[in-house]
Design an enzyme around this catalytic site. Structure first.
Site, mmCIF file in Angstrom:
data_model
loop_
_atom_site.group_PDB
_atom_site.id
_atom_site.type_symbol
_atom_site.label_atom_id
_atom_site.label_comp_id
_atom_site.label_asym_id
_atom_site.label_seq_id
_atom_site.Cartn_x
_atom_site.Cartn_y
_atom_site.Cartn_z
ATOM 1 N N THR A 30 -1.797 -12.744 -16.295
ATOM 2 C CA THR A 30 -1.638 -11.784 -15.259
ATOM 3 C C THR A 30 -0.235 -11.475 -15.115
ATOM 4 O O THR A 30 0.583 -11.728 -15.735
ATOM 5 C CB THR A 30 -1.907 -12.475 -13.632
ATOM 6 O OG1 THR A 30 -0.901 -13.385 -13.504
ATOM 7 C CG2 THR A 30 -3.401 -13.046 -13.973
ATOM 8 N N CYS A 31 0.288 -10.358 -14.194
ATOM 9 C CA CYS A 31 1.670 -10.002 -13.992
ATOM 10 C C CYS A 31 2.486 -11.219 -13.649
ATOM 11 O O CYS A 31 3.753 -11.155 -14.016
ATOM 12 C CB CYS A 31 1.909 -9.087 -12.944
ATOM 13 S SG CYS A 31 1.155 -9.462 -11.241
ATOM 14 N N ARG A 88 1.739 -14.617 -14.629
ATOM 15 C CA ARG A 88 1.531 -15.961 -15.482
ATOM 16 C C ARG A 88 0.766 -15.424 -16.804
ATOM 17 O O ARG A 88 0.040 -14.675 -16.855
ATOM 18 C CB ARG A 88 0.676 -17.025 -14.861
ATOM 19 C CG ARG A 88 -0.973 -16.485 -14.482
ATOM 20 C CD ARG A 88 -1.682 -17.548 -13.490
ATOM 21 N NE ARG A 88 -0.980 -17.753 -12.128
ATOM 22 C CZ ARG A 88 -0.411 -18.688 -11.811
ATOM 23 N NH1 ARG A 88 -0.250 -19.824 -12.508
ATOM 24 N NH2 ARG A 88 0.241 -18.845 -10.615
ATOM 25 N N HIS A 145 -4.733 -27.861 -11.711
ATOM 26 C CA HIS A 145 -4.014 -26.733 -11.789
ATOM 27 C C HIS A 145 -4.862 -25.365 -11.787
ATOM 28 O O HIS A 145 -4.627 -24.420 -11.086
ATOM 29 C CB HIS A 145 -3.138 -26.900 -13.197
ATOM 30 C CG HIS A 145 -2.190 -25.358 -13.317
ATOM 31 N ND1 HIS A 145 -0.990 -25.107 -12.560
ATOM 32 C CD2 HIS A 145 -2.314 -24.250 -13.922
ATOM 33 C CE1 HIS A 145 -0.520 -23.769 -12.851
ATOM 34 N NE2 HIS A 145 -1.340 -23.283 -13.791
ATOM 35 N N SER A 172 -0.295 -18.721 -6.449
ATOM 36 C CA SER A 172 0.377 -17.378 -6.563
ATOM 37 C C SER A 172 1.823 -17.180 -5.743
ATOM 38 O O SER A 172 2.115 -18.042 -4.858
ATOM 39 C CB SER A 172 -0.667 -16.456 -5.829
ATOM 40 O OG SER A 172 -1.926 -16.573 -6.525
ATOM 41 N N GLU A 181 -3.646 -14.943 -2.194
ATOM 42 C CA GLU A 181 -3.918 -13.633 -2.465
ATOM 43 C C GLU A 181 -5.377 -13.820 -3.377
ATOM 44 O O GLU A 181 -5.585 -14.720 -4.006
ATOM 45 C CB GLU A 181 -2.876 -12.828 -3.414
ATOM 46 C CG GLU A 181 -2.519 -13.955 -4.768
ATOM 47 C CD GLU A 181 -3.157 -13.165 -5.893
ATOM 48 O OE1 GLU A 181 -4.113 -12.365 -5.993
ATOM 49 O OE2 GLU A 181 -2.844 -13.931 -7.087
ATOM 50 N N ALA A 233 7.967 11.159 -0.305
ATOM 51 C CA ALA A 233 7.073 10.844 -1.370
ATOM 52 C C ALA A 233 7.532 9.501 -2.092
ATOM 53 O O ALA A 233 7.469 9.407 -3.275
ATOM 54 C CB ALA A 233 7.121 11.953 -2.272
ATOM 55 N N GLY A 234 8.017 8.409 -1.374
ATOM 56 C CA GLY A 234 8.807 7.216 -1.914
ATOM 57 C C GLY A 234 7.718 6.265 -2.084
ATOM 58 O O GLY A 234 6.583 6.443 -1.750
ATOM 59 N N GLU A 235 8.052 5.161 -2.898
ATOM 60 C CA GLU A 235 6.998 4.178 -3.055
ATOM 61 C C GLU A 235 6.427 3.575 -1.848
ATOM 62 O O GLU A 235 5.225 3.126 -1.792
ATOM 63 C CB GLU A 235 7.741 2.945 -3.897
ATOM 64 C CG GLU A 235 6.632 2.110 -4.348
ATOM 65 C CD GLU A 235 7.299 0.905 -5.294
ATOM 66 O OE1 GLU A 235 6.618 0.098 -5.828
ATOM 67 O OE2 GLU A 235 8.407 0.627 -5.260
#
Length: 460
Positions: free
Chosen positions: A51-52, A54, A101, A111, A116, A192-194
């Site tokens: 994942t982003c 791990r 784990h 997380s 999450e 129009a920002g994030e």
């Protein structure tokens, strides 16, 4: 030489983002690595979770030391970094610790944002890929199924995942608490920002259909509006759009306020003081904080949202202890199943050997019982099988009680030697090879690798 479960990996707790990016395993790369792992003689089964936050390899190994060395080499090649340098960012867990784990990971307890929910789907997809690639087997199949079940139990029996902990999701939750159902509400996104985009995405997920985007650069407003099926408006149309909106999300990069109290008071008069929710996530702020004093205005700025995020995080942390108790219970359940696998193949082989001996003795004496009736023959056979069963009862009970201990391994080995359960060519009988699908072969059976793989495929 040690055998058992092993997890080797890196996460946000041990490795910086730049290294996690290099270790990441897109599906195609993960499939290739799984094939490489199970080609190692010391590794029987493998699942790769990426994942982003791990990258982790879950392995069933006949020799965890050799397996860890091989897996380290695989990850080092993937990241194009030296094994010694990479090892500083990795953690290695075995057996019960590895099980605990994974269960904690699936429950969201490991997380970056506690509780999450996305991780459960990622765990499921990792297992599915390993199954498709033929890299998983009876033990990892059960391990990952139980991990997903443990995660679901945590989410159903605690409130750890029910509190929003991102600024966009909290903003939407507060808007819904103020206005009720959002599906028919009209949303105006300024900038129009994030931040504005993420909040608009969260609003769309709650059923909002009408989205207007205003930005000083009209082309950027068009681009963002298209992503949400909305409509772009020019910045000079802002007052008119404020009259029509129910929710305003403002996230410009302006160094000054873009809407003051007096301007908004005029807008509220024109809209007959219908309720208006303003979510100002700009820093510096876009709306004058004094607009809070106006009737029918509800203003949330970044301080408000971050206070709510912090509160929800505290509540999630308070649920962590109960969630950890559930993880421990599920870990214990899995480990109890796993430890029995040390002796189950031997018990099953012993019973088959007894059944085979009874059948052989009955067949050898068939000619001597010509005068017996069919019913008497059945009685003789039943008595012979009962004797064999009673004879094996105590050894079987002792083996079960010793499961998972060093004594259990020694006793199982002694029984196999005393009753010659492995006397066929190649070190394992056909019946043992069939039964290998029910146990981590490396621990007790010492099967040839080809037999191990065949057993795994037959189970799937």
């Amino acid at each position: 030489m040690s055998s058992g479960l092993l997890v080797l990996g890196a996460s946000h707790k041990t490795a910086p983002l730049a290294l996690r990016e290099r270790l990441a395993l897109p599906e195609g790369r993960a499939a290739a690595i799984l094939g490489e792992l199970v080609s190692v003689p010391a590794i029987q089964e493998a699942v790769a979770l990426s994942t982003c936050n791990r990258t982790e390899l879950y392995l069933l190994a006949s020799d965890t030391v050799a397996a860890e060395s091989a897996a380290l080499g695989v990850l080092a090649r993937q990241a194009a970094i030296g094994p010694t340098e990479l090892s500083n960012a990795l953690y290695s867990l075995r057996d019960r610790d590895a099980v605990r784990h994974l269960f904690a990971v699936a429950a969201g307890l490991d997380s970056m944002v506690v509780g999450e929910a996305e991780i459960q789907g990622q765990v499921r997809r990792a297992h599915e890929l390993a199954t498709v690639e033929g890299a998983s087997g009876p033990v990892t199949n059960r391990l990952f199924r139980d991990a997903i079940a443990a995660g679901k139990r945590v989410r159903s029996e605690t409130t750890i995942g029910r509190r929003r902990v991102s600024v966009p999701s909290v903003a939407v939750e507060l808007a819904a608490a103020t206005l009720g159902d959002l599906s028919s509400r009209r949303v105006l996104v300024i900038g129009a920002g994030e931040g504005g985009e993420l909040t608009a995405r969260a609003l769309r997920a709650q059923g909002v259909h009408t989205v207007f985007v205003a930005n000083r650069r009209y082309d950027r407003a068009i681009g963002l509006a298209r992503r949400f099926g909305g409509q772009a408006v020019r910045f000079d149309q802002l007052p008119a759009e404020l009259v029509s909106a129910d929710i305003v999300v403002s996230s410009t990069g302006s160094p000054h306020l873009i809407v003051g109290r007096e301007e908004l008071e005029l807008v509220m008069n024109e809209r007959d003081w219908r309720p208006l929710v303003i979510i100002d996530i700009a820093v510096p702020r876009d709306f004058d904080p004094e607009v809070r004093a106006l009737r029918a205005i509800t203003l949330f700025d970044m301080d408000d949202l971050q206070r709510e995020v912090a509160r929800n995080l505290r509540l999630r942390e308070a649920e962590r202890r109960q969630a950890a108790t559930i993880v421990e219970q599920e870990t214990e359940r899995f480990c109890a199943w796993l430890t029995e696998l040390d002796v189950l193949p031997t018990i099953a082989a012993l019973r088959r050997r007894a059944d085979a001996l009874v059948a052989a003795v009955l067949a050898e004496n068939e000619g001597r019982w010509e005068s017996l009736s069919v019913r008497d023959r059945q009685r003789v056979e039943a008595m012979a099988r009962a004797l064999a069963k009673r004879l094996l009862h105590d050894p079987t009970a002792v083996l079960r009680r010793s499961a998972g201990s060093e004594d259990g391994y020694r006793l199982a080995h002694a029984v196999r030697e005393l009753f010659q359960l492995d006397r066929s060519a190649g070190g394992a009988s056909a019946s043992d090879r069939e039964n290998a699908a029910d146990a981590p072969a490396a621990k007790v059976e010492r099967l040839p690798r080809r037999a191990q793989r065949g057993a795994r495929k037959s189970v799937r």
